[in-house]
Design a protein around this motif. Structure first.
Motif, PDB file in Angstrom:
ATOM      1  N   HIS A   1       0.830  16.791  -8.161  1.00 49.71           N
ATOM      2  CA  HIS A   1       1.836  15.999  -7.449  1.00 49.71           C
ATOM      3  C   HIS A   1       2.406  14.938  -8.395  1.00 49.71           C
ATOM      4  CE1 HIS A   1       3.519  13.326  -4.337  1.00 49.71           C
ATOM      5  NE2 HIS A   1       3.515  14.398  -3.566  1.00 49.71           N
ATOM      6  N   SER A   2       3.726  14.924  -8.564  1.00 55.14           N
ATOM      7  CA  SER A   2       4.336  14.070  -9.594  1.00 55.14           C
ATOM      8  C   SER A   2       4.168  12.574  -9.296  1.00 55.14           C
ATOM      9  CB  SER A   2       5.825  14.409  -9.751  1.00 55.14           C
ATOM     10  OG  SER A   2       6.534  14.173  -8.549  1.00 55.14           O
ATOM     11  N   GLU A   3       4.229  12.189  -8.028  1.00 54.70           N
ATOM     12  CA  GLU A   3       4.035  10.775  -7.698  1.00 54.70           C
ATOM     13  C   GLU A   3       2.604  10.343  -8.016  1.00 54.70           C
ATOM     14  OE1 GLU A   3       5.219   9.911  -3.693  1.00 54.70           O
ATOM     15  OE2 GLU A   3       7.204  10.810  -3.919  1.00 54.70           O
ATOM     16  N   LEU A   4       1.649  11.199  -7.668  1.00 55.57           N
ATOM     17  CA  LEU A   4       0.251  10.898  -7.971  1.00 55.57           C
ATOM     18  C   LEU A   4       0.040  10.791  -9.480  1.00 55.57           C
ATOM     19  CD1 LEU A   4      -2.645  10.492  -6.999  1.00 55.57           C
ATOM     20  CD2 LEU A   4      -2.899  12.980  -6.887  1.00 55.57           C
ATOM     21  N   GLN A   5       0.649  11.702 -10.244  1.00 56.38           N
ATOM     22  CA  GLN A   5       0.546  11.651 -11.705  1.00 56.38           C
ATOM     23  C   GLN A   5       1.129  10.353 -12.250  1.00 56.38           C
ATOM     24  OE1 GLN A   5       2.450  15.333 -12.938  1.00 56.38           O
ATOM     25  NE2 GLN A   5       0.469  16.370 -13.147  1.00 56.38           N
ATOM     26  N   TYR A   6       2.250   9.903 -11.673  1.00 55.52           N
ATOM     27  CA  TYR A   6       2.868   8.645 -12.114  1.00 55.52           C
ATOM     28  C   TYR A   6       1.900   7.477 -11.930  1.00 55.52           C
ATOM     29  CZ  TYR A   6       5.666   4.401 -12.002  1.00 55.52           C
ATOM     30  OH  TYR A   6       6.121   3.124 -12.232  1.00 55.52           O
ATOM     31  N   PHE A   7       1.296   7.390 -10.754  1.00 56.12           N
ATOM     32  CA  PHE A   7       0.374   6.278 -10.489  1.00 56.12           C
ATOM     33  C   PHE A   7      -0.840   6.336 -11.428  1.00 56.12           C
ATOM     34  CE2 PHE A   7       2.345   6.424  -6.101  1.00 56.12           C
ATOM     35  CZ  PHE A   7       2.986   5.198  -6.203  1.00 56.12           C
ATOM     36  N   ARG A   8      -1.346   7.540 -11.671  1.00 60.18           N
ATOM     37  CA  ARG A   8      -2.497   7.686 -12.570  1.00 60.18           C
ATOM     38  C   ARG A   8      -2.128   7.307 -14.005  1.00 60.18           C
ATOM     39  NH1 ARG A   8      -4.972  13.175  -9.873  1.00 60.18           N
ATOM     40  NH2 ARG A   8      -6.538  12.125  -8.570  1.00 60.18           N
TER      41      ARG A   8
ATOM     42  N   VAL B   1       0.864  -1.185   0.000  1.00 59.60           N
ATOM     43  CA  VAL B   1       0.000   0.000   0.000  1.00 59.60           C
ATOM     44  C   VAL B   1       0.899   1.233   0.000  1.00 59.60           C
ATOM     45  CG1 VAL B   1      -1.929   1.178   1.119  1.00 59.60           C
ATOM     46  CG2 VAL B   1      -1.639  -1.291   1.429  1.00 59.60           C
ATOM     47  N   TYR B   2       0.586   2.181  -0.895  1.00 55.72           N
ATOM     48  CA  TYR B   2       1.356   3.416  -0.968  1.00 55.72           C
ATOM     49  C   TYR B   2       0.437   4.600  -0.658  1.00 55.72           C
ATOM     50  CZ  TYR B   2       4.872   6.788  -2.345  1.00 55.72           C
ATOM     51  OH  TYR B   2       5.792   7.810  -2.328  1.00 55.72           O
ATOM     52  N   PHE B   3       0.856   5.453   0.274  1.00 53.25           N
ATOM     53  CA  PHE B   3       0.051   6.591   0.717  1.00 53.25           C
ATOM     54  C   PHE B   3       0.618   7.887   0.150  1.00 53.25           C
ATOM     55  CE2 PHE B   3      -1.065   3.338   3.689  1.00 53.25           C
ATOM     56  CZ  PHE B   3      -2.356   3.632   4.116  1.00 53.25           C
ATOM     57  N   VAL B   4      -0.192   8.598  -0.629  1.00 54.59           N
ATOM     58  CA  VAL B   4       0.194   9.927  -1.096  1.00 54.59           C
ATOM     59  C   VAL B   4      -0.407  10.920  -0.100  1.00 54.59           C
ATOM     60  CG1 VAL B   4       0.201  11.540  -3.021  1.00 54.59           C
ATOM     61  CG2 VAL B   4       0.095   9.083  -3.470  1.00 54.59           C
ATOM     62  N   GLY B   5       0.399  11.272   0.904  1.00 58.33           N
ATOM     63  CA  GLY B   5      -0.050  12.054   2.057  1.00 58.33           C
ATOM     64  C   GLY B   5      -0.252  11.138   3.238  1.00 58.33           C
ATOM     65  N   ALA B   6       0.855  10.639   3.793  1.00 55.79           N
ATOM     66  CA  ALA B   6       0.780   9.565   4.803  1.00 55.79           C
ATOM     67  C   ALA B   6       0.634  10.076   6.230  1.00 55.79           C
ATOM     68  CB  ALA B   6       2.030   8.679   4.711  1.00 55.79           C
TER      69      ALA B   6
ATOM     70  N   SER C   1       9.060  12.778  -5.330  1.00 60.91           N
ATOM     71  CA  SER C   1       9.976  12.233  -6.325  1.00 60.91           C
ATOM     72  C   SER C   1       9.622  10.778  -6.618  1.00 60.91           C
ATOM     73  CB  SER C   1      11.423  12.309  -5.810  1.00 60.91           C
ATOM     74  OG  SER C   1      12.303  11.619  -6.669  1.00 60.91           O
ATOM     75  N   VAL C   2       9.333  10.479  -7.878  1.00 54.85           N
ATOM     76  CA  VAL C   2       8.982   9.109  -8.276  1.00 54.85           C
ATOM     77  C   VAL C   2      10.128   8.147  -7.965  1.00 54.85           C
ATOM     78  CG1 VAL C   2       8.402   7.644 -10.259  1.00 54.85           C
ATOM     79  CG2 VAL C   2       7.374   9.922 -10.042  1.00 54.85           C
ATOM     80  N   SER C   3      11.363   8.651  -8.024  1.00 55.03           N
ATOM     81  CA  SER C   3      12.519   7.786  -7.771  1.00 55.03           C
ATOM     82  C   SER C   3      12.561   7.271  -6.336  1.00 55.03           C
ATOM     83  CB  SER C   3      13.820   8.541  -8.081  1.00 55.03           C
ATOM     84  OG  SER C   3      13.991   9.626  -7.178  1.00 55.03           O
ATOM     85  N   MET C   4      11.825   7.904  -5.429  1.00 58.00           N
ATOM     86  CA  MET C   4      11.850   7.496  -4.028  1.00 58.00           C
ATOM     87  C   MET C   4      10.739   6.493  -3.681  1.00 58.00           C
ATOM     88  SD  MET C   4      12.949  11.026  -2.093  1.00 58.00           S
ATOM     89  CE  MET C   4      13.562  10.156  -0.658  1.00 58.00           C
TER      90      MET C   4
ATOM     91  N   LYS D   1       3.213  -4.471   3.104  1.00 60.43           N
ATOM     92  CA  LYS D   1       4.322  -3.532   2.965  1.00 60.43           C
ATOM     93  C   LYS D   1       3.720  -2.147   2.736  1.00 60.43           C
ATOM     94  CE  LYS D   1       7.617  -6.859   1.043  1.00 60.43           C
ATOM     95  NZ  LYS D   1       8.418  -7.230  -0.148  1.00 60.43           N
ATOM     96  N   VAL D   2       4.168  -1.179   3.525  1.00 58.46           N
ATOM     97  CA  VAL D   2       3.553   0.145   3.487  1.00 58.46           C
ATOM     98  C   VAL D   2       4.631   1.211   3.293  1.00 58.46           C
ATOM     99  CG1 VAL D   2       2.162   1.841   4.738  1.00 58.46           C
ATOM    100  CG2 VAL D   2       1.661  -0.599   4.989  1.00 58.46           C
ATOM    101  N   ALA D   3       4.383   2.111   2.331  1.00 59.46           N
ATOM    102  CA  ALA D   3       5.287   3.234   2.087  1.00 59.46           C
ATOM    103  C   ALA D   3       4.441   4.451   1.742  1.00 59.46           C
ATOM    104  CB  ALA D   3       6.260   2.910   0.955  1.00 59.46           C
ATOM    105  N   GLY D   4       5.102   5.602   1.617  1.00 61.52           N
ATOM    106  CA  GLY D   4       4.338   6.783   1.268  1.00 61.52           C
ATOM    107  C   GLY D   4       5.142   8.063   1.317  1.00 61.52           C
ATOM    108  N   TYR D   5       4.463   9.124   0.907  1.00 64.15           N
ATOM    109  CA  TYR D   5       5.024  10.474   0.884  1.00 64.15           C
ATOM    110  C   TYR D   5       4.248  11.362   1.845  1.00 64.15           C
ATOM    111  CZ  TYR D   5       4.984  15.374  -0.574  1.00 64.15           C
ATOM    112  OH  TYR D   5       4.999  16.744  -0.571  1.00 64.15           O
TER     113      TYR D   5
END
Length: 458
Positions: free
Chosen positions: A85-92, A9-14, A59-62, A32-36
């Motif tokens: 938000h670039s990470e959100l755009q990547y997922f979309r 699960v990835y949180f955009v705004g964790a 940053s998408v690289s992170m 497994k949980v990560a986020g920005y």
């Protein structure tokens, strides 16, 4: 996407209070949980210690490699994150499953019996009370809280046996329309979030739609006298409550010596001599709602009485920092005129012979523009008002909208000033204080530890 079968699960705004409860929930499920998040806080530090991987640069690289598999990764976002938000755009752009926090909570509510607390104000304290009453009883519950419980030092309670799930039902962005309540309390429908809803009528209509989501066999517990025409399914019971009247209410209220004791009257019984663990008058009404839902779901009168006395409150909700004969200092999250009125009125009831000084940081330009007269009326209940600049949160400035609007409408006789928050410590240091409270939902809370230390040293 089946939440049970995902791997990560990835949180955009964790780091928000609501999002972080879901971070903890998925960690407890072995995901497994990560986020920005935009900034590191004590809460995000705790989440990292608990096993989440949170970073603070868009940053998408992170994004960790295990969150790059769109077949097995759920992305959860908060409305506070902009579409740019670039990470959100990547997922979309890459076809990931993206859900709002409220959607995920909605899925969770369908897995059990959801006990939800909605309303313009009072929902965080009431839901935390309800969670504590059930969790310390034989009934038990899982709970997603809108604040950090001072009993448990977390915003997530877990039960592997109880079917009950306590949730704070947030009306912002119509989030609560994703939920499937078994039972719900509605504390108030005073207009708010008019930047989202446009009109007071649309705001109330959203609560009416919310009542239609209550499952058959459940119930609606609504505060006596609120502006609401319920639209419930057949088979959904409706009860009323308040401090002084309704199907559930308090009687024989005794306030004094720093204590509040009262009797709870229900359609079936009277529970006498309930002592409040957090003795402020607004918690009488919050407590009536929490106890009603607890009793309706199997808690015993003895468990309810014990739970009310042992309830310690929620961080930032009428949160006592210093309490001596000569000085009282509290912080409170109140950011709506009605909440501010309740906070100051509660203080006036407890400390009617003392000078009350309020520091208020308005939250949002739009809310200030909509309610500056109402803010001034509520704040004028204090003896002295210190206004800080508006906390913008997600908004850009609105021309002509500043804290000066509130200042200009404070009643004559109120000692008043407008200062920058950086000046606050120095200003307070020079004042003769008896009862001090900081109010607001912005970063005023960041100043509370320093204020506490300064007052203790003085």
């Amino acid at each position: 996407m089946d939440v049970e079968n995902i791997n990560s699960v990835y949180f955009v705004g964790a780091g928000g209070i609501g999002m972080s409860a879901l971070v903890r929930y998925f960690l407890s499920k072995g995901k497994k949980v990560a986020g920005y998040d935009r900034t590191e806080t004590e809460l995000t530090k705790e989440l990292n210690k608990e096993g989440a991987e949170i970073h603070y640069e868009d940053s998408v690289s992170m994004i960790p490699a295990y969150c790059m598999d769109k077949q097995n990764t759920l992305v959860i976002l908060t409305p506070a994150v902009p579409d740019t938000h670039s990470e959100l755009q990547y997922f979309r752009n890459n076809g990931f499953e993206i859900q709002k926090r409220a959607q995920v909570l909605g899925t969770i509510t369908r897995s059990g019996k959801a006990l939800c607390v909605a309303g313009t104000h009072g929902k965080t304290t009431t839901s935390a009370m309800l969670a504590h009453l059930l969790y310390q009883s034989h009934v038990g519950c899982t709970a997603f809280l809108g604040g950090i419980s001072k009993n448990y030092h977390t915003n997530l309670l877990l039960s592997h046996k109880s079917p009950y799930i306590v949730i704070e039902a947030d009306e912002f962005d119509r989030s609560f329309h994703w939920l499937s309540p078994y039972m719900t309390a509605i504390t108030s429908t005073d207009p708010d979030h008019l930047d989202i809803y446009g009109t007071a009528e649309a705001y109330v209509e959203s609560f009416e739609k919310y009542t239609s989501l209550i499952k058959q066999g459940g119930c609606l517990l609504m505060r006596e006298g609120i502006n609401l025409q319920p639209n419930v399914k057949d088979g959904v019971k409706i009860y009323t409550y308040s401090r002084e009247k309704g199907d559930y209410h308090a009687e024989n209220i005794r306030i004094g010596g720093g204590e509040i004791v009262f009797d709870l009257v229900t359609p079936e019984m009277r529970i006498v001599d309930i002592k409040m663990g957090v003795p402020i008058s607004i918690n009488i009404e919050n407590g009536v709602a929490a106890m009603a839902l607890s009793l309706l779901n199997g808690a015993t009168p003895e468990e309810v009485k014990q739970g009310m006395e042992s309830f310690k409150g929620v961080d930032r909700r009428f949160d006592s920092k210093i309490k001596t004969d000569s000085l009282v200092f509290l912080s409170d999250y109140a950011h709506h005129p009605s909440e501010i009125k309740q906070s100051i009125s509660s203080l006036r009831e407890l400390y009617n012979d003392k000078k009350i000084t309020v520091v208020f940081q308005p939250h949002l330009y739009s809310r200030t523009n909509d309610f500056y007269k109402e803010f001034a009326d509520s704040l004028s209940l204090a003896d002295e008002v210190i206004l800080l600049d508006i906390y913008p949160a997600r908004e850009l400035p609105i021309a002509g909208v500043t804290s000066q609007l509130i200042y200009d409408h404070l009643q004559s006789g109120t000692i008043k000033s407008v200062i920058n928050k950086e000046e606050l410590l120095a200003v307070l240091k020079e004042k003769s204080l008896e009862v001090l409270i900081t109010l607001g939902a912005g970063d005023i809370e960041d100043y509370v530890p320093a204020i506490t230390q300064m007052l203790e040293e003085r």
